[in-house]
Design an enzyme around this catalytic site. Structure first.
Site, PDB file in Angstrom:
ATOM      1  N   ALA A  62      -3.856   9.960  -5.910  1.00  6.84           N
ATOM      2  CA  ALA A  62      -2.637  10.030  -5.100  1.00  6.84           C
ATOM      3  C   ALA A  62      -1.802  11.241  -5.477  1.00  6.84           C
ATOM      4  CB  ALA A  62      -1.829   8.746  -5.259  1.00  6.84           C
ATOM      5  N   SER A  69      -5.688  -4.754   3.893  1.00  2.00           N
ATOM      6  CA  SER A  69      -5.238  -3.502   4.497  1.00  2.00           C
ATOM      7  C   SER A  69      -4.279  -3.758   5.665  1.00  2.00           C
ATOM      8  CB  SER A  69      -6.442  -2.698   5.001  1.00  2.00           C
ATOM      9  OG  SER A  69      -6.008  -1.565   5.727  1.00  2.00           O
ATOM     10  N   LYS A  89     -13.153   7.366  -1.292  1.00  2.00           N
ATOM     11  CA  LYS A  89     -12.520   8.616  -0.837  1.00  2.00           C
ATOM     12  C   LYS A  89     -13.175   9.870  -1.417  1.00  2.00           C
ATOM     13  CE  LYS A  89      -7.888   6.939   0.297  1.00  2.00           C
ATOM     14  NZ  LYS A  89      -6.430   7.174   0.091  1.00  2.00           N
ATOM     15  N   GLY A 107       6.878   4.182   0.104  1.00  2.00           N
ATOM     16  CA  GLY A 107       5.516   4.603   0.405  1.00  2.00           C
ATOM     17  C   GLY A 107       5.019   4.108   1.751  1.00  2.00           C
ATOM     18  N   TYR A 145       4.492   0.454  -1.766  1.00  2.00           N
ATOM     19  CA  TYR A 145       5.344  -0.171  -0.747  1.00  2.00           C
ATOM     20  C   TYR A 145       5.371  -1.692  -0.843  1.00  2.00           C
ATOM     21  CZ  TYR A 145       0.742  -0.161   1.495  1.00  2.00           C
ATOM     22  OH  TYR A 145      -0.598  -0.302   1.750  1.00  2.00           O
ATOM     23  N   SER A 166      -3.860  -1.350   7.880  1.00  2.00           N
ATOM     24  CA  SER A 166      -4.308  -0.419   8.916  1.00  2.00           C
ATOM     25  C   SER A 166      -4.736  -1.101  10.217  1.00  2.00           C
ATOM     26  CB  SER A 166      -5.439   0.465   8.379  1.00  2.00           C
ATOM     27  OG  SER A 166      -4.943   1.342   7.385  1.00  2.00           O
TER      28      SER A 166
END
Length: 288
Positions: free
Chosen positions: A135, A22, A73, A251, A230, A24
């Site tokens: 998505a 990730s 999610k 993205g 991406y 993030s």
């Protein structure tokens, strides 16, 4: 924060399985450092069977908010005390924050991240979304909030397309075999499929594109082509689109802006240094 953790450092995090790759943590910790906030953003690998225990545990230790990624999610929804309406419509939560009275609330900043590069577009732009999975649901919600349309979704799964139309009756669904009929009318093309994605350590997906050069050539001249992938950068789809004179959007923009929206939410609405987050993500990608 200056990089040193103290007894008053607040925790933010990410839960998913896996989370090792990730971007993030790099994005959020760079922003927190630039803002001088005494917070630390930590990735937590959580297997599906431990999701409920993890959500309760994060509350117990006073985590101030967390992101949710694959495969949780959807599964996290029944574990939350409150779900914002747009997240309920999409059927997925990617950002969780604590309620003042206790418990967790969930929202979906993927929608905010998706629309950010499209702000300022005139309403009524014919849009074609490729793919009918999770998505695609965020992309549909975002397009409708922007007033774009008609919004069409092309997919290979009749059941998934039917489910999308049941949630958003105003959306037109298209069998993948028939999508060529709609390309000339399309001014915004959004790829939500994983075709073209490069996974670290594997060459699979390199050179692939959900549409051929010939199909991209059928788009309305100067169309916007938005690939939620991406890695690699640019993707084969975006490279061909640019060569044909279309406007490419990576993205990475969605990733950065959904993160910025989440971080601002956790920090009480403070403005977040988006460019710092973008640079941190790009630096991390360069290491892949």
């Amino acid at each position: 924060m200056d990089g040193r953790i103290s007894g008053s450092t607040q925790l933010l995090g990410l839960i998913g399985d896996p989370v090792a790759h990730s971007l993030s943590p790099a994005m959020h910790n760079a922003a927190l450092a630039a803002m001088g906030e005494n917070y630390c953003y930590v990735p937590f690998p959580v297997a599906p069977k431990h999701l409920a225990a993890a959500v309760a545990g994060l509350a117990a230790i006073g985590v101030r908010g967390f992101n949710v990624t694959i495969p949780h999610k959807q599964a996290i929804l029944p574990l939350l005390d409150q779900i914002e309406s747009r997240a309920a419509a999409v059927g997925a939560v990617n950002t969780v924050y604590p309620l003042p009275e206790g418990g967790w609330a969930g929202t979906n900043t993927d929608i905010d991240g998706f629309v950010q590069p499209l702000l300022g577009l005139e309403k009524g732009i014919p849009t074609l979304i490729l793919g009918s999975g999770g998505a695609a649901r965020a992309a549909i919600q975002g397009c409708l909030e922007l007033g774009l349309g008609p919004v069409r979704v092309a997919g290979r799964s009749p059941n998934s397309l039917l489910a999308l139309q049941q949630t958003w009756p105003q959306v037109e669904t298209v069998n993948w075999a028939e999508l060529n009929c709609y390309l000339s009318q399309t001014r915004l093309l959004v790829n939500t499929t994983p075709v073209g994605m490069h996974k670290p350590g594997s060459p699979a997906g390199q050179g692939l594109s959900p549409l051929s050069r010939e199909q991209l050539g059928l788009l309305s001249p100067g169309a916007i082509v938005y690939d939620l992938i991406y890695v690699p950068d640019p993707t084969p789809l975006l490279r061909m689109a640019a060569e044909l004179g279309h406007t490419p959007i990576s993205g990475l923009e969605m990733l950065v802006h959904q993160g910025a929206k989440a971080l601002s939410l956790w920090l009480g609405g403070k403005p977040v240094p988006v460019e710092v987050m973008r640079q941190a993500a790009q630096h991390q990608l360069a290491q892949v």
